[in-house]
Design an enzyme around this catalytic site. Structure first.
Site, mmCIF file in Angstrom:
data_model
loop_
_atom_site.group_PDB
_atom_site.id
_atom_site.type_symbol
_atom_site.label_atom_id
_atom_site.label_comp_id
_atom_site.label_asym_id
_atom_site.label_seq_id
_atom_site.Cartn_x
_atom_site.Cartn_y
_atom_site.Cartn_z
ATOM 1 N N HIS A 30 1.002 17.503 -11.692
ATOM 2 C CA HIS A 30 0.807 16.316 -12.524
ATOM 3 C C HIS A 30 -0.008 16.652 -13.769
ATOM 4 C CE1 HIS A 30 1.552 14.982 -8.412
ATOM 5 N NE2 HIS A 30 2.015 13.851 -8.914
ATOM 6 N N GLY A 119 -6.117 11.578 -3.081
ATOM 7 C CA GLY A 119 -4.667 11.620 -3.203
ATOM 8 C C GLY A 119 -4.097 10.263 -2.819
ATOM 9 N N HIS A 261 3.745 12.120 -16.203
ATOM 10 C CA HIS A 261 2.845 11.858 -15.066
ATOM 11 C C HIS A 261 2.894 12.987 -14.033
ATOM 12 C CE1 HIS A 261 1.352 9.996 -11.316
ATOM 13 N NE2 HIS A 261 2.419 10.553 -10.781
ATOM 14 N N ARG A 352 -18.101 -2.734 25.559
ATOM 15 C CA ARG A 352 -18.728 -3.040 24.255
ATOM 16 C C ARG A 352 -20.206 -3.355 24.456
ATOM 17 N NH1 ARG A 352 -17.693 -9.313 22.666
ATOM 18 N NH2 ARG A 352 -17.380 -10.081 24.772
ATOM 19 N N GLU A 406 -11.975 -4.169 6.301
ATOM 20 C CA GLU A 406 -11.900 -3.046 7.239
ATOM 21 C C GLU A 406 -11.603 -1.722 6.534
ATOM 22 O OE1 GLU A 406 -10.180 -5.887 7.606
ATOM 23 O OE2 GLU A 406 -10.993 -6.825 9.407
ATOM 24 N N ASP A 464 -6.968 -14.789 22.591
ATOM 25 C CA ASP A 464 -6.574 -14.712 21.177
ATOM 26 C C ASP A 464 -5.094 -14.349 21.015
ATOM 27 O OD1 ASP A 464 -8.831 -15.588 19.924
ATOM 28 O OD2 ASP A 464 -9.677 -13.588 19.595
ATOM 29 N N HIS A 468 -3.971 -10.237 18.446
ATOM 30 C CA HIS A 468 -5.276 -9.602 18.615
ATOM 31 C C HIS A 468 -5.305 -8.587 19.756
ATOM 32 C CE1 HIS A 468 -6.465 -12.602 15.786
ATOM 33 N NE2 HIS A 468 -7.756 -12.367 15.914
HETATM 34 C C1 LIG Z 1 -1.633 5.075 -1.658
HETATM 35 C C2 LIG Z 1 -0.747 5.822 -2.569
HETATM 36 N N1 LIG Z 1 0.424 5.289 -2.933
HETATM 37 C C3 LIG Z 1 1.267 5.970 -3.725
HETATM 38 C C4 LIG Z 1 0.955 7.214 -4.173
HETATM 39 C C5 LIG Z 1 1.950 7.995 -5.018
HETATM 40 N N2 LIG Z 1 1.472 8.044 -6.402
HETATM 41 C C6 LIG Z 1 0.796 9.091 -6.874
HETATM 42 S S1 LIG Z 1 0.314 8.887 -8.443
HETATM 43 C C7 LIG Z 1 1.043 7.375 -8.542
HETATM 44 C C8 LIG Z 1 0.988 6.579 -9.808
HETATM 45 C C9 LIG Z 1 -0.391 6.351 -10.184
HETATM 46 O O1 LIG Z 1 -0.493 5.807 -11.453
HETATM 47 P P1 LIG Z 1 -1.842 6.054 -12.234
HETATM 48 O O2 LIG Z 1 -2.976 5.921 -11.319
HETATM 49 O O3 LIG Z 1 -1.808 5.177 -13.413
HETATM 50 O O4 LIG Z 1 -1.751 7.562 -12.639
HETATM 51 P P2 LIG Z 1 -1.186 8.188 -13.989
HETATM 52 O O5 LIG Z 1 0.306 8.076 -13.910
HETATM 53 O O6 LIG Z 1 -1.740 7.406 -15.096
HETATM 54 O O7 LIG Z 1 -1.632 9.592 -13.936
HETATM 55 C C10 LIG Z 1 1.638 7.058 -7.338
HETATM 56 C C11 LIG Z 1 2.372 5.800 -7.088
HETATM 57 C C12 LIG Z 1 -0.279 7.747 -3.778
HETATM 58 N N3 LIG Z 1 -0.681 8.957 -4.154
HETATM 59 N N4 LIG Z 1 -1.114 7.021 -3.008
#
Ligand SMILES: Cc1ncc(C[n+]2csc(CCOP(=O)(O)OP(=O)(O)O)c2C)c(N)n1
Ligand SMILES: [Mg+2]
Length: 660
Positions: A30, A119, A261, A352, A406, A464, A468
């Site tokens: 990236h 990530g 990207h 618990r 959570e 519940d 639950h």
């Molecule tokens: C929870 C999650 N969902 C999806 C992804 C896949 N993903 C990686 S980067 C991205 C886009 C992120 O956009 P942005 O934060 O604006 O990054 P930019 O393109 O500007 O570098 C996605 C959907 C991920 N890494 N984590």
């Protein structure tokens, strides 16, 4: 040393060049985010961040969290350029290749300079909230001399769009974590295109509503970045710095578009970028003058580090502080004595409740333990007397009211554990572990000591109803590599499992606990911590052994009743209690075979999915479980309805014996 603005441009371009060349070499990665945030990161590292590349784990360093983990080359470039021992240029050349510490996304277990593994978007920022909480708590405990640092986060549009962001920032705003500063890569691009495709939110307004200070800057104007960061650092509230940037900045044909990207620029565009940036050096070479500026900047941190070390050396609490940060447990002899005393009693309590009793013993002994619950304190029984609330007025408090957050809680606990000096534990209902599951997975991946107190662990929670009542949860948590899942059967096993969870210094642990009372099953002193082997023979067959009953948690008492009925008919039956499946599987084969011998009918009893149990009882074994959702009724009625009573189990065992 202060760097003139004219030096910052070439320094930032070094990040851009390393990024595009590493991504190009890997043919994967990236480039957009590191190239877009290179200018902001250069200002942060040169003017604000307190760090010493020679001592990546210096406890009072500022924390730098790359929440937008896909932009990992930003972190790798910064660590290398400022002079950390790793990554080397060779490591960067091998970006995204097997055994390179420069993995696709930053991994804390690979690089000392990576504060956490990022990530999964949104979680880095949420972990940073936990780090900022840890800093305030330890500051309250040890004072400014030993603990006084900031937490800086680089987050993208994705980190801010994720649901966890709401939980994290409202918690941070409520707790007034003024030393937390988030640098938002406001490039208005995500993978699918312009952010206008997916959102029309006024993000700064949302942050303001959560109690944050918000400031904006031109993310490519060094002076403006510095102004905004200075304002953020000075403001007593947590700050969002909206850095208006151009994704892939510097790549003339690709900058500003979503294609930059997550794909290599391509040889032609890399060449064009070199021209546009005036970058003449070949790939993976940083011109000596520029490298010297970066290294000089890195060396600057040694002074602050040395001053801190002098303060530590002068502190009467130096040894205690160092042990605390190292994660050492204080002596627990008093806890062992207290728990051994329980053997002589006869406690019929929910596990618990047993956990609460264990916490009353452990929390005064282990100041690093910081408890909490996602608004279920009275149900999870997570609050011990030694732990008063952690509030903006009293950061020394050791109990966090996380609110109904959570996922935010679990991520914050990861941050606290990774910060060091804190052993976080937090509660919710087991069924809602799904809400925080990815953070639990991230705790395991990061080898973070986090303890989850997950109560109401089966249909035994009763009225519940199925929303639950966990059915698949215990088994599915066992599947997460490196996550210890404990399901203790009684007060004694609960105490044992709490000790094992605390001693599990390099990984997370789940305590799955009952709402309903269970009898005390163990009374024999001097046996040691039987739960430590994951499973053990709780009762021996009286008559010639025909059956081995394996059970966990509240079902162990049921297994004992089944055994009694079988023995009454002259059928010998062992009972194996299995509080920790994975620990048991890690025992020597001979130990496992002794407990679960061939040629004997093996019966598993657990108030959850039957999925997976054949591994222990064999294809010819019998699994008494629940393979549907639960129902709303009193617990006893549900155990009967789902066939988990001795009266319902015994005939099934007898039938199975006839066919074997
Ligand atoms: C929870 C999650 N969902 C999806 C992804 C896949 N993903 C990686 S980067 C991205 C886009 C992120 O956009 P942005 O934060 O604006 O990054 P930019 O393109 O500007 O570098 C996605 C959907 C991920 N890494 N984590
Ligand atoms: Mg973006």
């Amino acid at each position: 040393m202060s760097l003139s603005t004219t030096k910052l441009g070439p320094m930032a371009n070094a990040i851009r060049a390393l990024t595009m060349d590493a991504v190009q070499a890997a043919n994967s990665g990236h480039p957009g985010m590191p190239m877009g945030m290179a200018d902001v990161a250069t200002v942060l590292f040169s003017r604000f961040l307190k760090f010493d590349p020679a001592a990546p784990k210096w406890p009072d360093r500022d924390r730098f969290i790359l929440s937008a983990g896909h932009g990992s080359m930003l972190l790798y470039s910064l660590l290398h350029l400022t002079g950390y021992a790793a990554p080397s240029m060779d490591d960067i050349r091998r970006f995204r290749q097997l055994h390179s510490p420069c993995a696709g996304h930053p991994e804390n277990t690979e690089l000392a300079g990576a504060e956490c593994t990022t990530g999964p978007l949104g979680q880095g920022l949420a972990m940073a909230v936990g780090m900022a909480m840890a800093e305030r708590h330890l500051n309250a405990a040890y004072g400014d001399d030993l603990v006084s640092h900031r937490t800086f986060v680089v987050a993208g549009d994705g980190c801010l769009m994720e649901g966890i962001n709401h939980e994290a920032i409202t918690l941070a705003g409520h707790l007034k974590l003024g030393r937390l500063n988030v640098l938002w890569d406001d490039n208005r691009i995500t993978i699918d295109g312009d952010t206008s495709v997916t959102t029309s939110e006024d993000t700064p307004a949302r942050y303001r509503a959560a109690g944050w200070h918000v400031v904006a800057c031109d993310g490519h104007d060094f002076a403006d970045i510095e102004r905004a960061l200075a304002e953020a650092v000075a403001d007593p509230r947590p700050s969002l710095v909206a850095c208006r940037t151009i994704i892939g900045k510097g790549a003339p044909g690709k900058q500003g578009g979503h294609n930059v990207h997550g794909s290599p620029l391509g040889a032609e565009e890399v060449a064009a970028t070199r021209v546009a940036l005036g970058w003449e050096a070949p790939p993976f070479v940083v011109p000596a003058a520029i490298l010297a500026d970066w290294r000089g900047l890195g060396a600057k941190g040694a002074a602050a580090h040395a001053e801190w070390r002098a303060r530590l050396a002068a502190s009467p609490r130096a040894a205690e502080f160092s042990a605390r940060i190292a994660g050492d447990l204080p002596p627990l002899a008093a806890a062992h004595t207290a728990f051994a005393g329980w053997l002589t009693g006869d406690h019929k309590v929910a596990t618990r409740k047993a956990s609460e009793m264990a916490l009353e013993v452990l929390t005064p002994l282990v100041p690093a333990m910081i408890g909490g619950s996602a608004d279920l304190t009275g149900s999870n029984l997570t609050r011990a007397k030694a732990t008063t609330p952690f509030t903006p007025a009293d950061y020394a408090g050791r109990y966090i009211h996380y609110g109904i957050r959570e996922f935010g809680m679990a991520a914050a606990m990861n941050g606290m554990a990774l910060h060091g000096g804190i052993i976080p534990y937090g509660g919710t209902f087991l069924v809602f572990s799904d809400y925080m599951r990815n953070a639990m997975r991230m705790a395991a991946l990061q080898r973070a000591r986090v303890i989850y107190v997950l109560t109401h662990d089966s249909i035994g929670q009763g009225e519940d109803g199925p929303t639950h009542q966990p059915v698949e949860h215990v088994m599915s948590l066992r599947m997460i590599p490196g996550l210890e899942v404990f399901r203790p059967a009684d007060i004694i096993e609960t105490a044992e499992c709490w000790l094992l969870a605390l001693e599990n210094a390099h990984g997370p642990s789940v305590l799955a606990l009952t709402r309903q009372n269970v009898p005390q099953l163990r009374h024999t002193p001097g046996e040691g911590n039987l739960s430590a082997r994951g499973g053990y023979r709780l009762a021996n067959a009286g008559a010639a052994r025909r059956v081995v009953l394996v059970a966990t948690g509240s079902e162990v008492a049921i297994a004992l009743a089944v055994r009694a009925a079988l023995e009454g008919q002259g059928l010998g039956a062992d009972v194996v209690s299995l509080p920790a499946w994975r620990r048991f599987m890690a025992q020597p084969a001979a130990y496992r075979a002794d407990l679960l011998p061939a040629g004997v009918l093996k019966v598993a009893i657990e108030a959850g999915t039957s999925f997976g149990w054949a591994e222990l009882v064999g294809q010819d074994g019998l699994v008494i479980g629940i393979d549907s959702f639960g129902a709303s009724a009193p617990a006893e009625a549900l155990y009967d309805h789902f066939g988990l009573t001795p009266a319902k189990i015994v005939p099934r065992v007898l039938a199975a014996l006839e066919t074997t």
